[in-house]
Structures are given as C-alpha cells and as structure tokens.
Design an enzyme around this catalytic site. Structure first.
Site, PDB file in Angstrom:
ATOM      1  N   HIS A  43       0.860  -1.183   0.000  1.00 50.91           N
ATOM      2  CA  HIS A  43       0.000   0.000   0.000  1.00 50.91           C
ATOM      3  C   HIS A  43       0.900   1.239   0.000  1.00 50.91           C
ATOM      4  O   HIS A  43       1.157   1.832   1.052  1.00 50.91           O
ATOM      5  CB  HIS A  43      -0.909  -0.019   1.229  1.00 50.91           C
ATOM      6  CG  HIS A  43      -1.966   1.033   1.225  1.00 50.91           C
ATOM      7  ND1 HIS A  43      -3.205   0.841   1.793  1.00 50.91           N
ATOM      8  CD2 HIS A  43      -1.986   2.290   0.726  1.00 50.91           C
ATOM      9  CE1 HIS A  43      -3.934   1.939   1.650  1.00 50.91           C
ATOM     10  NE2 HIS A  43      -3.203   2.835   1.013  1.00 50.91           N
ATOM     11  N   GLU A  70      -2.599  -1.657  -3.147  1.00 51.66           N
ATOM     12  CA  GLU A  70      -3.681  -0.862  -2.591  1.00 51.66           C
ATOM     13  C   GLU A  70      -3.313   0.612  -2.637  1.00 51.66           C
ATOM     14  O   GLU A  70      -2.136   0.972  -2.553  1.00 51.66           O
ATOM     15  CB  GLU A  70      -3.921  -1.225  -1.113  1.00 51.66           C
ATOM     16  CG  GLU A  70      -4.327  -2.644  -0.863  1.00 51.66           C
ATOM     17  CD  GLU A  70      -4.551  -2.905   0.626  1.00 51.66           C
ATOM     18  OE1 GLU A  70      -5.185  -3.921   0.951  1.00 51.66           O
ATOM     19  OE2 GLU A  70      -4.066  -2.092   1.448  1.00 51.66           O
ATOM     20  N   HIS A 190      -8.143  -5.236   7.541  1.00 53.88           N
ATOM     21  CA  HIS A 190      -7.887  -4.173   8.508  1.00 53.88           C
ATOM     22  C   HIS A 190      -8.172  -4.686   9.917  1.00 53.88           C
ATOM     23  O   HIS A 190      -9.313  -4.923  10.302  1.00 53.88           O
ATOM     24  CB  HIS A 190      -8.700  -2.903   8.250  1.00 53.88           C
ATOM     25  CG  HIS A 190      -8.028  -1.684   8.848  1.00 53.88           C
ATOM     26  ND1 HIS A 190      -7.140  -0.907   8.136  1.00 53.88           N
ATOM     27  CD2 HIS A 190      -8.089  -1.157  10.081  1.00 53.88           C
ATOM     28  CE1 HIS A 190      -6.698   0.077   8.890  1.00 53.88           C
ATOM     29  NE2 HIS A 190      -7.251  -0.061  10.093  1.00 53.88           N
TER      30      HIS A 190
END
Length: 237
Positions: A43, A70, A190
C-alpha cells in the site's frame, strides 16, 4: 479456503527506519510466499513513508503468487498500477497524511469517479477491488462501479470482537450476502488477527481473500514469520 495475502508495509517501515536494505523487502516477500501465503499486498502512499513506488516496480517480477497494490487512485498511483500491472488493485479512499486506512468509499457520492478509474484498470486486464464499509447501500453502489470485488473494511468488527461482542459480525454477514447476490467477489482486511480471523472467515459467506499486515508482522515478532503464516493458513481453511 480464503486466500491469505500478506501486506508487507511494516517490513518497509522497519527498513526505512535505518536506511539501507535491512530487512530486505524483496527477500521477505519471497520467503512469505515460500511459507505458503497466496499473495503479497503493498500500500504505497504519496509520502512513501513505508512502501516506495520503486518497491512496486522491484516486486513485480519476483512475486509469483498474487500481487495486490492498494491505494488512493490519484494520478501517480494510477500511473504506477498501469506500469506494473499487478494481479489486483484495491482502491482505498485514504486522505493524504492519514496514519492508516479509516473508512470505505462512499460508492454513491464517488460513483462516477470510480467508474472511470475502474474501467481504465480493467482495460489493462487488472482485477479491481474497492474498500467499503459493511453497508448494503455501499455494496450496491460498488456493483454499479463495475468493480470485480469489494474489500470489507473490518476495523469495527475487530474492535468489537476484542471487547467480546460477537454480534459485530452481523453487518458484515449481510454485506457479504448482498455482494454474493450481486455477483461481487469478497475480500476483507484491517485489524484482522490470529484472535479473530477464524471466526470472521467462518461467518462470511463467499470470502475469497484476506489482506493482513500489521497484526501478522506484530505476531511474528513473538512467534516467527514462518510459523505465523502457517497459523493463518490453518485458520482460513
């Protein structure tokens, strides 16, 4: 079995803390795959405080499982994804400077924008996923964008589960059922951890993939990286 994609941002954070190349991000990615993980997630953020854009370029030829990038689809991010052509791009509405991801997309308000971005990625053969909260309207809005998958934002579940509230899974079950009905693939991520991942997986119909970074790397400090990857795989069966 849901697939395990390991987010290696924290490895990059540790490397960047001292400069140089220790730990070696590319070697860690190879090792994680060798330990059995079915994907590598990164990410990159605009300030490159952990994953650098060059890391994405360097990882592309060495990742042999699924490569997932991401991020917020700003111009530099879009250019990076189109250059590296990962297996999957996951769109996350990060504010610049955000410590970590903290919300899913409003797929109604941002629908036109998401339609354009997703169409561009799909023209290049890249599977798309968008980060959403477990809200039926947001799942329905996601379907209208043309995305292949959604990624359920699981922070609220993880927090409540840690307090002993197993009913926190209910909106995620309903969102997953709606996604299945609409033909959307389901990812999740998450704050999922060894403590909550099995319960989550057992209750989410059609869960295809989880992306786990912070918890997995933290747990590996005590248990070892190879052992932790194996433990996640067992819980995801």
């Amino acid at each position: 079995m849901a697939k395990l994609s390991v987010n290696i941002n924290k490895i990059a954070t540790l490397r960047n803390a001292r400069g140089g190349n220790v730990p070696d991000l590319l070697q860690v990615a190879k090792d994680i795959e060798r330990f059995g993980a079915q994907g590598i997630t990164i990410h990159p953020r605009p300030d490159e405080r952990h994953i650098r854009y060059q890391d994405a370029r360097d990882l592309k030829p060495i990742v042999t499982t699924e490569f997932n990038i991401e991020g917020n689809p700003q111009h530099n991010f879009i250019d990076l994804v189109l250059e590296t052509k990962p297996d999957q791009v996951t769109l996350v509405p990060d504010a610049i400077g955000a410590l970590t991801s903290n919300a899913g997309w409003d797929t109604i308000q941002h629908q036109d924008y998401l339609i354009d971005v997703i169409a561009e990625f799909k023209r290049h053969g890249i599977r798309t996923s968008i980060f959403v909260d477990p809200v039926i309207e947001m799942v329905e809005g996601a379907k209208a964008t043309g995305t292949d998958r959604i990624e359920l934002y699981t922070e609220a579940f993880a927090h409540q589960y840690g307090l002993g509230n197993k009913n926190a899974i209910e909106p995620y079950v309903k969102a997953a059922e709606k996604a299945n009905e609409l033909g959307l693939g389901i990812n999740a991520g998450h704050d999922l951890s060894l403590d909550n991942i099995q319960f989550f997986k057992q209750n989410i119909p059609g869960l295809l993939e989880v992306s786990i970074g912070h918890a997995l790397i933290s747990e590996a400090l005590y248990l070892g990286l190879e052992n932790v990857v194996s433990m996640y795989l067992n819980k995801l069966k």
